[in-house]
Scaffold this active site. Structure first.
Site, PDB file in Angstrom:
ATOM      1  N   ARG A   5      -2.614   7.601  -6.127  1.00  0.00           N
ATOM      2  CA  ARG A   5      -2.937   7.462  -4.696  1.00  0.00           C
ATOM      3  C   ARG A   5      -4.443   7.601  -4.453  1.00  0.00           C
ATOM      4  NH1 ARG A   5      -0.193  11.626  -1.419  1.00  0.00           N
ATOM      5  NH2 ARG A   5      -0.914  10.332   0.313  1.00  0.00           N
ATOM      6  N   GLU A  10      -0.719  -8.432   5.440  1.00  0.00           N
ATOM      7  CA  GLU A  10      -0.411  -8.649   6.872  1.00  0.00           C
ATOM      8  C   GLU A  10      -1.671  -8.611   7.732  1.00  0.00           C
ATOM      9  OE1 GLU A  10      -0.125  -5.898   5.258  1.00  0.00           O
ATOM     10  OE2 GLU A  10      -0.597  -4.202   6.568  1.00  0.00           O
ATOM     11  N   HIS A  63      -3.307  -5.126   1.906  1.00  0.00           N
ATOM     12  CA  HIS A  63      -2.579  -5.375   3.160  1.00  0.00           C
ATOM     13  C   HIS A  63      -2.556  -6.868   3.492  1.00  0.00           C
ATOM     14  CE1 HIS A  63      -2.154  -1.253   4.952  1.00  0.00           C
ATOM     15  NE2 HIS A  63      -3.021  -0.996   3.994  1.00  0.00           N
ATOM     16  N   CYS A  68       0.833  -1.207   0.000  1.00  0.00           N
ATOM     17  CA  CYS A  68       0.000   0.000   0.000  1.00  0.00           C
ATOM     18  C   CYS A  68       0.878   1.273   0.000  1.00  0.00           C
ATOM     19  CB  CYS A  68      -1.000  -0.047   1.149  1.00  0.00           C
ATOM     20  SG  CYS A  68      -2.446   0.938   0.797  1.00  0.00           S
TER      21      CYS A  68
HETATM   22  N1  GLN Z   1      -3.493   6.408   1.078  1.00  0.00           N
HETATM   23  C1  GLN Z   1      -2.223   6.095   1.646  1.00  0.00           C
HETATM   24  C2  GLN Z   1      -1.098   6.874   0.960  1.00  0.00           C
HETATM   25  O1  GLN Z   1      -1.327   7.533   0.010  1.00  0.00           O
HETATM   26  C3  GLN Z   1      -1.922   4.606   1.566  1.00  0.00           C
HETATM   27  C4  GLN Z   1      -2.927   3.838   2.379  1.00  0.00           C
HETATM   28  C5  GLN Z   1      -2.386   2.591   3.010  1.00  0.00           C
HETATM   29  O2  GLN Z   1      -1.173   2.349   3.076  1.00  0.00           O
HETATM   30  N2  GLN Z   1      -3.294   1.805   3.525  1.00  0.00           N
HETATM   31  O3  GLN Z   1       0.010   6.813   1.390  1.00  0.00           O
END
Ligand code: GLN
Length: 220
Positions: free
Chosen positions: A131, A197, A195, A104
């Site tokens: 993003r 994890e 994610h 992420c």
């Molecule tokens: N929206 C976050 C970012 O731009 C990432 C979100 C996440 O890691 N769950 O860094």
């Protein structure tokens, strides 16, 4: 207010049940901000020695890492921490040589091009990420989707996830959501926009460990 990383002492968690194949392998988890503890737990459950990384020196001391996980969280906040002590420069060089898995926000940091808005990155993987492309926090989702990993469909937890909108010719797509890649590999680098994890399924971590072991075997 300037964000401060957790000031706790460096932590190395020795694996309780080391297997022969993992003897000697140490994986770092960047612990400046975000979901690093869940990654450390997932690695510990796989019998891997894990070190939380908060400074450039911890990448190599007391021994060089075999691999690194850059967790999810907020990439802009992580960048603020990384801009201190030349950590961003050190990490840019590190990820060129050492297996690294970004989830992420970590995937955003690994991408060559970051959009909406544009921001600096480690520029290691030949891909473009947008993003927060799936909407606001409330639009986060848990899906089960097919993957190239053995073992059938995989649960994927998306939290304010980025979207991978372009991949270069060397980037292998291992899973997709709505036609966009969500798990990709480029040589020794792996990135997930979800994610792993936070799911009980450790296949993505195991896949990363395979990349690490193969790389370590080549370098012996
Ligand atoms: N929206 C976050 C970012 O731009 C990432 C979100 C996440 O890691 N769950 O860094």
């Amino acid at each position: 207010m300037t964000p401060r990383p957790n000031a706790a002492a460096p932590t190395e968690i020795q694996a309780g049940t080391k297997t022969g194949t993992d003897a000697g392998i140490t994986i770092g988890v960047l612990a400046l901000q975000g979901a690093y503890e869940a990654h450390a737990k997932a690695l510990a459950s796989l019998g891997v020695t894990t070190r939380l990384i908060r400074t450039p020196a911890e990448l190599v001391e007391p021994s060089p890492l075999d691999g690194l996980i850059i967790p999810g969280g907020e990439s802009t906040t992580m960048l603020k921490f990384l801009e201190r002590n030349q950590f961003l420069d050190v990490l840019s060089t590190f990820v060129l040589q050492t297996p690294t898995f970004g989830t992420c926000a970590g995937a955003i940091l690994l991408a060559k091009d970051v959009q909406s808005p544009a921001q600096t990155s480690l520029a290691a993987m030949d891909m473009t990420v947008e993003r927060n492309a799936y909407g606001r926090q409330i639009d986060s989702a848990i899906l089960t989707a097919p993957t190239e990993l053995p073992g059938g469909p995989l649960e994927m937890v998306f939290i304010r996830a980025p979207r991978i909108t372009r991949t270069g010719p060397e980037v292998e797509v291992l899973a997709s959501r709505d036609g966009f890649p969500v798990l990709v590999r480029e040589g020794h680098l792996l990135a997930a926009t979800f994610h792993p994890e936070l799911s009980g399924d450790t296949r993505v971590h195991q896949f990363f460990l395979d990349v690490v072991r193969k790389r370590a075997a080549v370098q012996v």
